[in-house]
Design an enzyme around this catalytic site. Structure first.
Site, PDB file in Angstrom:
ATOM      1  CG  HIS A   1      -0.263  -0.051   2.543  1.00 19.54           C
ATOM      2  ND1 HIS A   1       0.508   0.978   3.034  1.00 19.54           N
ATOM      3  CD2 HIS A   1      -0.250  -1.017   3.500  1.00 19.54           C
ATOM      4  CE1 HIS A   1       0.968   0.654   4.231  1.00 19.54           C
ATOM      5  NE2 HIS A   1       0.534  -0.555   4.543  1.00 19.54           N
TER       6      HIS A   1
ATOM      7  CB  CYS B   1       2.015  -3.780   4.990  1.00 17.72           C
ATOM      8  SG  CYS B   1       0.470  -4.265   5.787  1.00 17.72           S
TER       9      CYS B   1
END
Length: 515
Positions: free
Chosen positions: A154, A162
Site C-alpha cells: 500500500h 506490510c
C-alpha cells in the site's frame, strides 16, 4: 400467439434488467472502482514510453517481485515475444519485521513466498491511498498453521507487517495491475523474497534457521530466472512445487493438496535441465565464498524492518535497517537525489543496534542484519494529558480500521514539540568511528543519557554555577524530527504535495466478500 410470445419476451427482459440492477447494487466494489479517481489514474507517459521501447502492450500480464534486504519492488511485464521483461524497479519506502517468513498474527513480519493477486484483492478505497492484499496466508502457510490477515502492499510509507510505498508509487503499480486485468489476466503473481537469491547473499545468511525455506523458494526464483515465465505454483507435503505437469501415462493433471502426499508429477525437461545448470553454477560459487570465509550475517531478533536508502537519505537521522550494505551510494551521496514520491512526516526510519555494531570487529564485513532495541522500535510522542478521547487523525484512522493487535499497518501520529536536552559538548580528542556512531544514534534515540557519551569541558568546573534562565523557545529550537512538518501544525494538517486521504471502509469489510 404472437401477442403471448411478445409478452413473455417483455417479461423476460424486465426480469433480466431487474436482476442486473440488483447485482449492480450488491457489487459495491465495481461501483467504487468505476467512480474512484485514484484507482483510475492513467499509466504515466514515461511508463508507456518504456513499454513501447521494450515491445510491450499496455494490457499485457504483469508479475511483481519484492526483496526485503534491497528494499526494492520490481514490476515485470510480458513482452510480445511471450517472455517477461523488467519494466520498472521501485524503491520500497518502508517494510516491517526481519528477514524471514511471517509466522503468526501480530509478529509484525512482512510475508515471504509466492502469492496470487486477483481483482478482488485490489482495494480502491484503501485508507492508505491505494493497496492490494498479498493473499497471505496461502495454502502452504495454512498447512504450517501460520496465521495473519490483511497483509498489504500500500501507500502512505508506514508499515506494520506490510510493504509500504509512497502514494505516487502505489498509484503507478495499481494502474499497471488494473490494466493487466482489463487485458484478461485473471491474477498476477507476487513473489516476496528476503533478498536477491544470489550465491553471495545465500553465503552471508548460511547460518540463518530460515535457510531451508529460502532454498525452497529459490527454486521458484530460478524457474523464473531461466524461463522468464510466471512459474506455476502448487503445494504438497507442506512444501512448494514449481511448474509441475502430469506424467506421460497420466490422463489428467495431478491434484495437489498442501497437507497431503504429493501426487505423481514431472517437471518439463527443458525447464528442469536449465534450473539444474543454474543451481550447479550457484552452488559452485557459493562453495567458493564459504571456503574463502565470507562473514555470516549476525543473528538478531526484534528487527524494525528496513527502507530503501533513497528514502533514508531524506529523513533526519535516517537509517536503512537491513538494506544497509557496503555497496552502492551512501546516504550522503543520495541526499541530493529526488525522492520517488512524497514522504509523509510521520515516517520513522529503522533503528540500528548501537551495542552490536560497536562490538563488531573493525575488520569484519558490514553486518547485513542489524537489530533494534525493543524499547525504541518506534519513535512516537505521548499525547498531551488534556487530549480528549477522540485523538488525532491517525489515531482515529487506526480505530476505524480496528488496528489493535492485527497486522495491518498502524500509523504513528506526528511527534509533538517537547523540551529537548541540551547537546553535550564535543570531546577535545579526535572522535573514533565508534564514538561517531554513538553520537549519531543518540540524537534520535529518545531518553538516552548523552552525558556518559561525551566528557564535559574542563573549563566548566572552574566557573561558579550560574542560575539557568528558563528557555521560552524550546519548542522552536528543537530540531525537526521529520521533514515538511511545521511545529505548530495540527495532526490533521495536510502535508504539502501529499494526496488527500479519502474516507473509506475498513480492510475487514472491504475484503470480507472475497475471503
Amino acid at each position: 400467439m404472437i401477442s403471448r410470445s411478445l409478452a413473455r419476451a417483455l417479461l423476460a427482459s424486465v426480469a433480466l434488467l431487474t436482476a442486473s440492477v440488483l447485482l449492480a447494487g450488491c457489487d459495491t466494489d465495481q461501483v467504487s472502482l468505476a467512480t474512484n479517481a485514484k484507482a483510475n489514474q492513467p499509466v504515466p507517459p514515461k511508463l508507456l514510453a518504456a513499454m513501447v521501447e521494450k515491445n510491450m502492450d499496455l494490457q499485457s500480464p504483469i508479475l511483481v517481485r519484492l526483496f526485503k534486504q534491497e528494499a526494492e519492488l520490481e514490476v515485470w511485464k510480458q513482452a510480445r515475444n511471450g517472455q517477461f521483461a523488467l519494466l520498472k524497479t521501485y524503491p520500497i519506502c518502508r517494510w516491517s519485521g526481519d528477514l524471514g517468513p511471517k509466522v503468526r498474527e501480530g509478529d509484525r513480519q512482512a510475508p515471504e513466498g509466492f502469492y496470487s493477486i486477483n481483482p478482488g484483492q485490489m482495494n480502491p478505497q484503501s485508507a492508505y491511498y491505494l493497496s492490494f492484499n498479498t493473499g497471505y496466508p496461502n495454502a502452504f502457510d495454512k498447512a504450517l498453521g501460520r496465521t495473519g490477515s490483511q497483509l498489504m502492499v500500500h501507500g502512505d510509507c508506514s508499515s506494520r507487517g506490510c510493504y509500504a510505498m509512497t502514494d505516487e508509487q502505489i498509484a503507478e503499480i495499481y494502474s499497471l495491475g488494473r490494466e493487466s486485468f482489463f487485458g484478461g489476466q485473471k491474477a498476477f503473481q507476487l513473489q516476496a523474497y528476503p533478498f536477491k537469491m544470489t550465491p553471495v547473499n545465500m553465503a552471508k545468511h548460511r547460518n540463518n534457521p530460515n535457510m531451508p525455506f529460502w532454498k525452497m523458494i529459490k527454486e521458484g526464483y530460478d524457474h523464473f530466472e531461466v524461463t522468464r515465465q510466471e512459474p506455476k505454483v502448487d503445494f504438497c507435503e507442506k512444501k512448494y512445487v514449481f511448474d509441475a505437469a502430469k506424467t506421460p501415462d497420466a490422463k489428467r493433471d495431478p491434484v495437489f493438496d498442501a497437507s497431503a502426499k504429493c501426487p505423481a508429477y514431472v517437471i518439463p525437461e527443458d525447464i528442469a535441465s536449465a534450473v539444474r545448470e543454474k543451481d550447479a553454477r550457484d552452488q559452485a560459487e557459493y562453495n567458493k565464498l564459504v571456503a574463502k570465509g565470507t562473514p555470516m550475517a549476525r543473528m538478531n531478533t526484534g528487527i524494525d524492518g528496513g527502507m530503501n536508502k533513497i528514502f533514508a537519505s531524506k529523513i533526519p537521522e535516517g537509517s536503512t535497517g537491513l538494506s544497509e550494505t557496503a555497496e552502492g551510494s551512501t546516504l550522503e551521496m543520495l541526499a541530493m537525489a529526488k525522492a520517488p514520491g512524497t514522504i509523509p512526516g510521520h515516517v520513522n526510519p529503522p533503528k540500528p543496534n548501537l551495542d552490536a555494531v560497536a562490538a563488531a570487529p573493525a575488520n569484519q564485513e558490514p553486518v547485513v542484519a542489524v537489530s533494534a532495541p525493543a524499547a525504541t522500535t518506534r519513535v512516537a510522542a505521548a499525547a498531551p494529558a488534556g487530549e480528549n478521547s477522540s485523538g488525532g487523525f491517525f489515531s482515529n484512522l487506526g480505530r476505524k480500521m480496528g488496528l489493535g493487535s492485527a497486522d495491518t499497518t498502524a500509523t504513528t501520529p506526528p511527534p509533538q514539540a517537547t523540551a529537548s536536552v541540551a547537546p553535550a559538548a564535543a570531546p577535545a580528542t579526535p572522535p573514533t568511528a565508534t564514538s561517531r556512531l554513538k553520537a549519531a544514534v543518540t540524537r534520535f534515540v529518545p531518553g538516552r543519557d548523552t552525558s556518559k557519551d561525551a566528557p564535559k569541558p574542563a573549563v566548566a568546573a572552574a566557573k561558579p554555577a550560574e542560575p539557568v534562565k528558563p528557555d521560552t523557545r524550546l519548542a522552536a529550537t528543537r530540531p525537526a524530527l521529520k521533514p515538511s512538518v511545521s511545529d505548530g501544525a495540527s495532526e490533521a494538517t495536510q502535508i504539502m504535495g501529499a494526496a488527500p486521504v479519502v474516507s473509506s471502509n475498513s480492510f475487514d469489510s472491504r475484503f470480507g466478500a472475497v475471503k
